[in-house]
Design a protein around this motif. Sequence first.
Motif, PDB file in Angstrom:
ATOM      1  N   ILE A  28     -20.808  27.496  33.965  1.00  0.00           N
ATOM      2  CA  ILE A  28     -19.735  27.314  32.998  1.00  0.00           C
ATOM      3  C   ILE A  28     -20.231  27.647  31.597  1.00  0.00           C
ATOM      4  N   ASN A  29     -19.424  28.373  30.862  1.00  0.00           N
ATOM      5  CA  ASN A  29     -19.745  28.716  29.476  1.00  0.00           C
ATOM      6  C   ASN A  29     -19.772  27.436  28.646  1.00  0.00           C
ATOM      7  N   PRO A  30     -20.923  27.092  28.034  1.00  0.00           N
ATOM      8  CA  PRO A  30     -21.005  25.838  27.275  1.00  0.00           C
ATOM      9  C   PRO A  30     -20.120  25.824  26.024  1.00  0.00           C
ATOM     10  N   LYS A  31     -19.682  26.987  25.573  1.00  0.00           N
ATOM     11  CA  LYS A  31     -18.832  27.071  24.388  1.00  0.00           C
ATOM     12  C   LYS A  31     -17.361  27.251  24.737  1.00  0.00           C
ATOM     13  N   PHE A  32     -17.030  27.115  26.023  1.00  0.00           N
ATOM     14  CA  PHE A  32     -15.653  27.328  26.463  1.00  0.00           C
ATOM     15  C   PHE A  32     -14.726  26.285  25.854  1.00  0.00           C
ATOM     16  N   LYS A  37     -24.459  18.884  36.990  1.00  0.00           N
ATOM     17  CA  LYS A  37     -25.012  18.602  35.660  1.00  0.00           C
ATOM     18  C   LYS A  37     -26.479  19.020  35.682  1.00  0.00           C
ATOM     19  N   GLY A  38     -26.824  20.008  34.883  1.00  0.00           N
ATOM     20  CA  GLY A  38     -28.208  20.467  34.828  1.00  0.00           C
ATOM     21  C   GLY A  38     -28.596  21.454  35.909  1.00  0.00           C
ATOM     22  N   GLN A  39     -27.619  22.189  36.465  1.00  0.00           N
ATOM     23  CA  GLN A  39     -27.952  23.208  37.476  1.00  0.00           C
ATOM     24  C   GLN A  39     -28.918  24.219  36.878  1.00  0.00           C
ATOM     25  N   GLN A  40     -29.894  24.634  37.692  1.00  0.00           N
ATOM     26  CA  GLN A  40     -30.903  25.583  37.225  1.00  0.00           C
ATOM     27  C   GLN A  40     -30.742  26.976  37.832  1.00  0.00           C
ATOM     28  N   TYR A  41     -30.368  27.049  39.104  1.00  0.00           N
ATOM     29  CA  TYR A  41     -30.218  28.353  39.752  1.00  0.00           C
ATOM     30  C   TYR A  41     -29.305  28.229  40.961  1.00  0.00           C
ATOM     31  N   VAL A  42     -29.086  29.351  41.649  1.00  0.00           N
ATOM     32  CA  VAL A  42     -28.209  29.404  42.827  1.00  0.00           C
ATOM     33  C   VAL A  42     -29.017  29.912  44.006  1.00  0.00           C
ATOM     34  N   THR A  75      -8.583  26.240  45.013  1.00  0.00           N
ATOM     35  CA  THR A  75      -9.204  27.476  44.518  1.00  0.00           C
ATOM     36  C   THR A  75     -10.419  27.166  43.651  1.00  0.00           C
ATOM     37  N   MET A  76     -11.225  28.185  43.425  1.00  0.00           N
ATOM     38  CA  MET A  76     -12.362  28.049  42.514  1.00  0.00           C
ATOM     39  C   MET A  76     -11.866  27.724  41.106  1.00  0.00           C
ATOM     40  N   ALA A  77     -10.778  28.364  40.679  1.00  0.00           N
ATOM     41  CA  ALA A  77     -10.242  28.114  39.337  1.00  0.00           C
ATOM     42  C   ALA A  77      -9.859  26.644  39.171  1.00  0.00           C
ATOM     43  N   GLN A  78      -9.250  26.053  40.195  1.00  0.00           N
ATOM     44  CA  GLN A  78      -8.893  24.634  40.135  1.00  0.00           C
ATOM     45  C   GLN A  78     -10.143  23.762  40.103  1.00  0.00           C
ATOM     46  N   CYS A  79     -11.167  24.169  40.829  1.00  0.00           N
ATOM     47  CA  CYS A  79     -12.430  23.438  40.844  1.00  0.00           C
ATOM     48  C   CYS A  79     -13.056  23.439  39.442  1.00  0.00           C
ATOM     49  N   ILE A  80     -13.050  24.589  38.796  1.00  0.00           N
ATOM     50  CA  ILE A  80     -13.610  24.688  37.442  1.00  0.00           C
ATOM     51  C   ILE A  80     -12.825  23.798  36.482  1.00  0.00           C
ATOM     52  N   ARG A  81     -11.504  23.861  36.566  1.00  0.00           N
ATOM     53  CA  ARG A  81     -10.683  23.019  35.681  1.00  0.00           C
ATOM     54  C   ARG A  81     -10.955  21.535  35.907  1.00  0.00           C
ATOM     55  N   LYS A  82     -11.076  21.136  37.176  1.00  0.00           N
ATOM     56  CA  LYS A  82     -11.345  19.735  37.500  1.00  0.00           C
ATOM     57  C   LYS A  82     -12.708  19.313  36.952  1.00  0.00           C
ATOM     58  N   ALA A  83     -13.695  20.169  37.108  1.00  0.00           N
ATOM     59  CA  ALA A  83     -15.030  19.856  36.585  1.00  0.00           C
ATOM     60  C   ALA A  83     -15.012  19.727  35.063  1.00  0.00           C
ATOM     61  N   LEU A  84     -14.349  20.639  34.389  1.00  0.00           N
ATOM     62  CA  LEU A  84     -14.283  20.582  32.925  1.00  0.00           C
ATOM     63  C   LEU A  84     -13.573  19.322  32.446  1.00  0.00           C
ATOM     64  N   ASP A 110     -13.165  16.346  34.350  1.00  0.00           N
ATOM     65  CA  ASP A 110     -13.745  15.100  34.861  1.00  0.00           C
ATOM     66  C   ASP A 110     -15.222  14.913  34.552  1.00  0.00           C
ATOM     67  N   VAL A 111     -15.951  16.019  34.385  1.00  0.00           N
ATOM     68  CA  VAL A 111     -17.396  15.954  34.147  1.00  0.00           C
ATOM     69  C   VAL A 111     -17.730  16.907  32.990  1.00  0.00           C
ATOM     70  N   PRO A 112     -17.403  16.527  31.764  1.00  0.00           N
ATOM     71  CA  PRO A 112     -17.552  17.445  30.635  1.00  0.00           C
ATOM     72  C   PRO A 112     -18.975  17.938  30.405  1.00  0.00           C
ATOM     73  N   GLU A 113     -19.964  17.215  30.895  1.00  0.00           N
ATOM     74  CA  GLU A 113     -21.351  17.666  30.725  1.00  0.00           C
ATOM     75  C   GLU A 113     -21.813  18.619  31.824  1.00  0.00           C
ATOM     76  N   ALA A 114     -20.946  18.938  32.780  1.00  0.00           N
ATOM     77  CA  ALA A 114     -21.304  19.872  33.860  1.00  0.00           C
ATOM     78  C   ALA A 114     -21.581  21.260  33.295  1.00  0.00           C
TER      79      ALA A 114
END
Length: 86
Positions: free
Chosen positions: A74-78, A58-63, A29-38, A40-44
Motif C-alpha cells: 500500500i502506498n504510504p502517502k495514499f 503491518k510491517g510486511q517486508q517481502y512476498v 475483490t482485492m480492491a475491497q480488501c485494500i479498502r477494508k485494510a485502509l 480498519d488497520v491504518p498502519e498496514a
Amino acid sequence: FLADAEGCVIYQQGAGVGGTAVQLGKTATMAQCIRKALADVPEANAVTFTADNCEARKGQQYVEAAADKHNCFINPKFDKGKLSKV
C-alpha cells in the motif's frame, strides 16, 4: 484491477511475509480488501488477498510465491479520502 486508484503501489502474486498479520475476513475483490485494510488497520503497509480471506499486514517486508494468493504493498502517502465506492 486498478491498483493505483486503490492505493496499491506494487501488486504481486504471492503471500506477504514479515510483520504482523491481521485477519479481516472474506471480501469479494482485492480492491475491497485494500479498502477494508485502509479503514480498519491504518498502519498496514500491505494486504494479502485470497478467495477466502483478506489479510492486512503491518510491517510486511517481502512476498513469497503462492499460486492462490495475491499481495499489494500500500502506498504510504495514499489519500484514504480518494477511495472509490465500487
